[in-house]
Design a protein around this motif. Structure first.
Motif, PDB file in Angstrom:
ATOM      1  N   ASN A 153      62.112  21.431   3.134  1.00  0.00           N
ATOM      2  CA  ASN A 153      62.655  20.076   3.098  1.00  0.00           C
ATOM      3  C   ASN A 153      62.927  19.581   1.686  1.00  0.00           C
ATOM      4  N   GLN A 180      68.716  19.497   5.548  1.00  0.00           N
ATOM      5  CA  GLN A 180      67.988  18.956   6.681  1.00  0.00           C
ATOM      6  C   GLN A 180      68.269  19.794   7.928  1.00  0.00           C
ATOM      7  N   ARG A 230      55.123  16.312  13.060  1.00  0.00           N
ATOM      8  CA  ARG A 230      56.037  16.093  11.931  1.00  0.00           C
ATOM      9  C   ARG A 230      57.208  17.076  11.986  1.00  0.00           C
ATOM     10  N   HIS A 289      61.339  16.248  12.538  1.00  0.00           N
ATOM     11  CA  HIS A 289      62.419  16.694  11.654  1.00  0.00           C
ATOM     12  C   HIS A 289      63.446  17.528  12.400  1.00  0.00           C
ATOM     13  N   PHE A 348      62.238  12.200   2.671  1.00  0.00           N
ATOM     14  CA  PHE A 348      62.434  13.063   3.835  1.00  0.00           C
ATOM     15  C   PHE A 348      62.993  12.265   5.017  1.00  0.00           C
ATOM     16  N   ASP A 349      62.590  10.991   5.122  1.00  0.00           N
ATOM     17  CA  ASP A 349      63.175  10.134   6.152  1.00  0.00           C
ATOM     18  C   ASP A 349      64.656   9.881   5.875  1.00  0.00           C
ATOM     19  N   ARG A 400      66.585  12.951   7.122  1.00  0.00           N
ATOM     20  CA  ARG A 400      66.731  13.129   8.572  1.00  0.00           C
ATOM     21  C   ARG A 400      67.504  11.971   9.214  1.00  0.00           C
TER      22      ARG A 400
END
Length: 450
Positions: free
Chosen positions: A147, A152, A220, A224, A397-398, A401
């Motif tokens: 990541n 992604q 998690r 993703h 990371f949010d 995605r």
């Protein structure tokens, strides 16, 4: 690169007090470095190494920003490059600390995974539990790396998108061609599912592996992958084993990581800046009665020689043993709530949010959330993730995605030393470049497009 990275670990494997050497000879044939089961367990107790996660996402995420030229000028060249999503981040000779540390950890995990079952002095059950613990650590490492340095996950392209070198052994000379994103995720899930049967339900210390940690990582990982049903199922399995929350309105001192009731599988930001100036968009999400706002953020004036004017994340001044980036009880609740919202289960999503949020206010100040539809509920969940997970780098990371959701991730624009710079959804700049130094050592590692 494998020799270059792995050689720094030999000192650890030998348990040498002299520290790590840059290049060392390969150990003689037929001589065991690690003999006993307890030796392998000791490697996993090296929390100084294994609890580190990353630092670069803190500067890249849209939670951090300052237009103050003093703050911008004070940034190192590397951090300025990260902050502006630069074409290059590191020079040809510089180390990428995130890449380096994660691959160092990987060597330790692979050493245990490949050697503990043949070790002496432990029961078969002990050996399997130690191996399972290393598998959980390895899954976290692979998930973090893929990541940071790959696109992604997208079900339509994951089979062909370049992932990361999927190093599984401990030899110095392996092919380091990048496995696909799909293959990396497949290995992550294989590691986690293989580990589960041999792990204890709860860890003795939150830096150690357990079933609840494995379920947390599976939640998690599936979030993703946009496999929301599986993400919810695993979040609920994690919460069935541990669901304790810290009531911020009822405490006067903050527990350390080993006593913190919310920690599931503790990892920490590897290098934390003195201050993280908050974006106006993040600050605007807070009710000023929210104890996270009054306790974990502060005006710039509290910092020595402040170089910005906006409010800053300041949790590191309250909790001194690291900012958790591993699975936690709040994160599992937020994953469950998001998955319910995406499944049009509005009432369940809002109920979970309120169960979390009422522990972040004094009772007389709390006003419960309501939502009339699943879209409103999802927006509430995503805003709550920004509040609850601020300062951890997880916002980066949010952002990656959520770029796959129409309308949920807008273009981010920063002004740096008078120049406006924008990051659009699904941009190549959402993937960090691999350090040129590592590609020079190993030409089979292809660079990410920028």
């Amino acid at each position: 690169m494998l020799k270059y990275i792995y050689s720094t670990l030999i000192g650890v494997i030998l348990l040498s007090a002299a520290g790590c050497r840059k290049y060392v000879e390969i150990p003689p044939v037929n001589i065991k470095i690690l003999k006993n089961t307890s030796d392998h367990q000791a490697l996993l107790y090296n929390s100084t190494l294994l609890e580190l996660s990353y630092s670069n996402p803190l500067y890249a995420a849209d939670d951090l920003e300052s237009d103050d030229i003093r703050w911008q000028t004070a940034l190192s060249t590397v951090n300025a490059n990260i902050y502006t999503w630069g074409e290059k981040i590191y020079s040809n000779t510089e180390e990428d600390a995130d890449w380096q540390k994660l691959y160092e950890q990987l060597y330790t995990c692979n050493t245990v995974i490949n050697g503990v079952l043949d070790s002496e002095g432990g029961s078969e059950a002990q050996k399997k539990t130690i191996q399972a613990s290393a598998l959980l650590h390895r899954a976290f490492i692979f998930h973090t790396l893929v990541n940071l340095y790959a696109k992604q996950y997208d079900a339509n392209t994951a089979a062909t998108d370049p992932g990361i070198p999927l190093v599984m052994g401990i030899t110095f000379f392996n092919d380091l061609s990048r496995s696909s994103v799909a293959k990396v995720y497949e290995q992550i899930e294989t590691d986690l599912n293989t580990a589960l049967p041999a792990l204890n339900n709860l860890p003795d210390f939150p830096t150690n592996a357990s079933k609840v940690g494995a379920y947390g990582m599976l939640a998690r990982v599936n979030l993703h992958k946009r496999n929301f049903a599986e993400a919810k199922r695993n979040a609920e399995l994690a919460l069935s084993l541990k669901s304790s929350l810290l009531n911020l309105g009822a405490i006067t001192t903050h527990p350390t990581r080993n006593l913190h009731p919310e920690n599931i599988f503790f990892k920490r930001v590897s290098s934390f800046p003195v201050a993280l100036p908050m974006t106006a968009s993040l600050e605007s999400l807070f009710d000023t009665n929210d104890i996270r706002y009054t306790t974990y953020t502060a005006p710039a004036s509290i910092f020595w020689q402040p170089t910005f004017t906006n409010r800053s994340y300041a949790k590191q001044r309250v909790i001194y043993d690291g900012i958790n980036t591993g699975p936690s009880v709040p994160e599992m609740m937020l994953i469950k709530a998001e998955c319910d919202a995406r499944a049009d289960n509005t009432a369940a999503a809002v109920a979970t949010l309120n169960a979390l949020r009422q522990n972040r206010f004094k009772p007389e100040h709390y006003v419960a959330f309501t939502a009339s539809n699943s879209d409103q509920a999802l927006r509430l969940v995503l805003d709550e993730r920004r509040r609850e997970l601020m300062g951890t780098g997880m916002r980066w990371f949010d952002q990656r995605r959520l770029s796959k959701d129409n309308g949920l991730m807008p273009t981010v624009t920063r002004v740096f030393k008078g120049t406006a710079i924008s990051l659009t959804p699904n941009s190549n700049r959402y993937t960090f470049p691999i350090g040129d130094k590592y590609i020079q050592y190993n030409p089979e590692i292809t660079q990410n497009p920028r």
